[in-house]
Design an enzyme around this catalytic site. Sequence first.
Site, short mmCIF file in Angstrom:
data_model
loop_
_atom_site.label_atom_id
_atom_site.label_comp_id
_atom_site.label_asym_id
_atom_site.label_seq_id
_atom_site.Cartn_x
_atom_site.Cartn_y
_atom_site.Cartn_z
N ARG A 46 0.86 -1.20 0.00
CA ARG A 46 0.00 0.00 0.00
C ARG A 46 0.89 1.23 0.00
O ARG A 46 0.61 2.23 -0.65
CB ARG A 46 -0.95 -0.01 1.20
CG ARG A 46 -1.70 1.31 1.37
CD ARG A 46 -3.00 1.20 2.17
NE ARG A 46 -2.94 0.36 3.34
CZ ARG A 46 -2.32 0.66 4.50
NH1 ARG A 46 -1.69 1.81 4.63
NH2 ARG A 46 -2.31 -0.18 5.51
N TYR A 98 -16.35 16.46 -15.62
CA TYR A 98 -16.85 15.09 -15.78
C TYR A 98 -17.93 14.82 -14.72
O TYR A 98 -17.77 15.21 -13.55
CB TYR A 98 -15.67 14.12 -15.64
CG TYR A 98 -16.08 12.70 -15.48
CD1 TYR A 98 -16.79 12.05 -16.48
CD2 TYR A 98 -15.79 12.00 -14.31
CE1 TYR A 98 -17.19 10.73 -16.32
CE2 TYR A 98 -16.18 10.68 -14.15
CZ TYR A 98 -16.89 10.06 -15.15
OH TYR A 98 -17.29 8.76 -15.00
N ASP A 170 -7.31 18.45 -14.66
CA ASP A 170 -7.66 17.11 -15.14
C ASP A 170 -7.24 17.06 -16.61
O ASP A 170 -7.85 17.70 -17.47
CB ASP A 170 -9.17 16.87 -14.97
CG ASP A 170 -9.58 15.46 -15.38
OD1 ASP A 170 -8.90 14.86 -16.23
OD2 ASP A 170 -10.60 14.96 -14.85
N LYS A 195 -8.41 5.89 -19.66
CA LYS A 195 -8.68 6.39 -21.01
C LYS A 195 -7.44 6.21 -21.89
O LYS A 195 -6.98 5.12 -22.06
CB LYS A 195 -9.16 7.85 -20.91
CG LYS A 195 -10.27 8.05 -19.87
CD LYS A 195 -11.53 7.34 -20.28
CE LYS A 195 -12.53 7.00 -19.19
NZ LYS A 195 -12.63 7.75 -17.99
C1 PLP Z 1 -12.23 13.82 -17.65
C2 PLP Z 1 -12.43 12.67 -16.72
N1 PLP Z 1 -11.92 12.73 -15.48
C3 PLP Z 1 -12.09 11.71 -14.61
C4 PLP Z 1 -12.77 10.58 -14.95
C5 PLP Z 1 -12.94 9.47 -13.94
O1 PLP Z 1 -12.07 8.42 -14.20
P1 PLP Z 1 -12.33 6.88 -13.84
O2 PLP Z 1 -13.53 6.43 -14.63
O3 PLP Z 1 -11.06 6.20 -14.23
O4 PLP Z 1 -12.59 6.80 -12.39
C6 PLP Z 1 -13.31 10.46 -16.24
C7 PLP Z 1 -14.05 9.25 -16.62
O5 PLP Z 1 -14.70 9.21 -17.64
C8 PLP Z 1 -13.12 11.54 -17.15
O6 PLP Z 1 -13.63 11.50 -18.40
#
Ligand code: PLP
Length: 377
Positions: A46, A98, A170, A195
């Site tokens: 961890r 998101y 992000d 992604k």
């Molecule tokens: C721009 C963005 N940030 C964060 C996330 C969250 O990521 P995760 O699905 O890996 O938890 C997503 C998921 O689609 C996203 O498109």
Amino acid sequence: MKPKTRLIHGGIVGDEATGAVSTPIYQVSTYKQEAVGKFKGYEYSRTGNPTRHALEELIADVEFGHAGFAFGSGMAAISSVMMLFSAGDHVVLTDDVYGGTYRVINKVLNRFGLEFTFVDTGNLEEVEAAVKENTKAIFIETPTNPLLKVTDIEAVSAFAKSKGLLTIVDNTFMTPYLQNPISLGADIVVHSATKYIGGHSDVVAGLVVVNSAELAEQVHFVQNSIGAILGPQDSWLLIRGLKTLGLRMEEANSNAQKIAEFLEAHEAVGKVIYPGLESHPGRDLMQKQANGFGGMISFDVGSREKAGELLAKLKYFTLAESLGAVESLISVPAQMTHASIPIERRAELGIVEGLVRISVGIEDVEDLIEDLENALK
Ligand SMILES: Cc1ncc(COP(=O)(O)O)c(C=O)c1O
């Protein structure tokens, strides 16, 4: 080092002990200690694991940061970054973040006394007006999901710095290959590595990169305390994904530009949103702060029913949540990724019922355009 070379030769390459060219998967939870507290850098997975560490070094390198951290999902990464703050602290965020980020903020983190304000971070005046005495950070998503609105990372970071605030970006949509927020002045970068970084629809993961030793210590403390870590197998998959990220992004960029132009000229399609189109208001800014426009396109087919018809006819665009994979994916944000945002708020933002989002893959673009052409008939 140029970007594609850095993706392959950055971080920790291979395994010193054996000469293995690929980083081994250290499937281990604990490590033998020679005496109490005397160990070879790892004591419990961890806290740290060699495969995860190799990934963390690589992501720090390709994002030009001080240190990287790998989490079990993008949401675990974002939530852990928010854990740097305390009850009574305030964070300003991009208004169409998101849906999952919106949900964790409005349904979970708000219960712990954190305060949030959503603004159009593309408008610096709105950001300035939202800052209060207790503001600690500005959280930007650029370009946004699914409306692809663009924020000036350099301008927001400079403003944040002048007020003693952190800038968090992000960078999921752009990836470290196309955009490096830390080089533009940001303090923390987060990724849904599920992604483009993973890139093959086979792993759920999140990454955080910070620009200082102080932030690195804080994020590691939170990560180790909460335990939202990425396992060694998935860390290995991300190391492998990063090696081809440059090639995949080049292909996705070029395919997306051609598809966006095709869609914009098509009579059955309303508004087309793609930062590489002349019609996109953020095009110049994207050119300034990124090395490409990415693989995401949103377009309006007019209604929920028409979106449904389109989805039913497409052959190569798989109907699925997520994005950034080698295969092209399609979704209807209002009913899928952004369903957790209340309908009135979606309407305010422009996430209409007929809005379709495509994540352009790396197939031959002629096939993708033909598929869209047949489905739009
Ligand atoms: C721009 C963005 N940030 C964060 C996330 C969250 O990521 P995760 O699905 O890996 O938890 C997503 C998921 O689609 C996203 O498109």
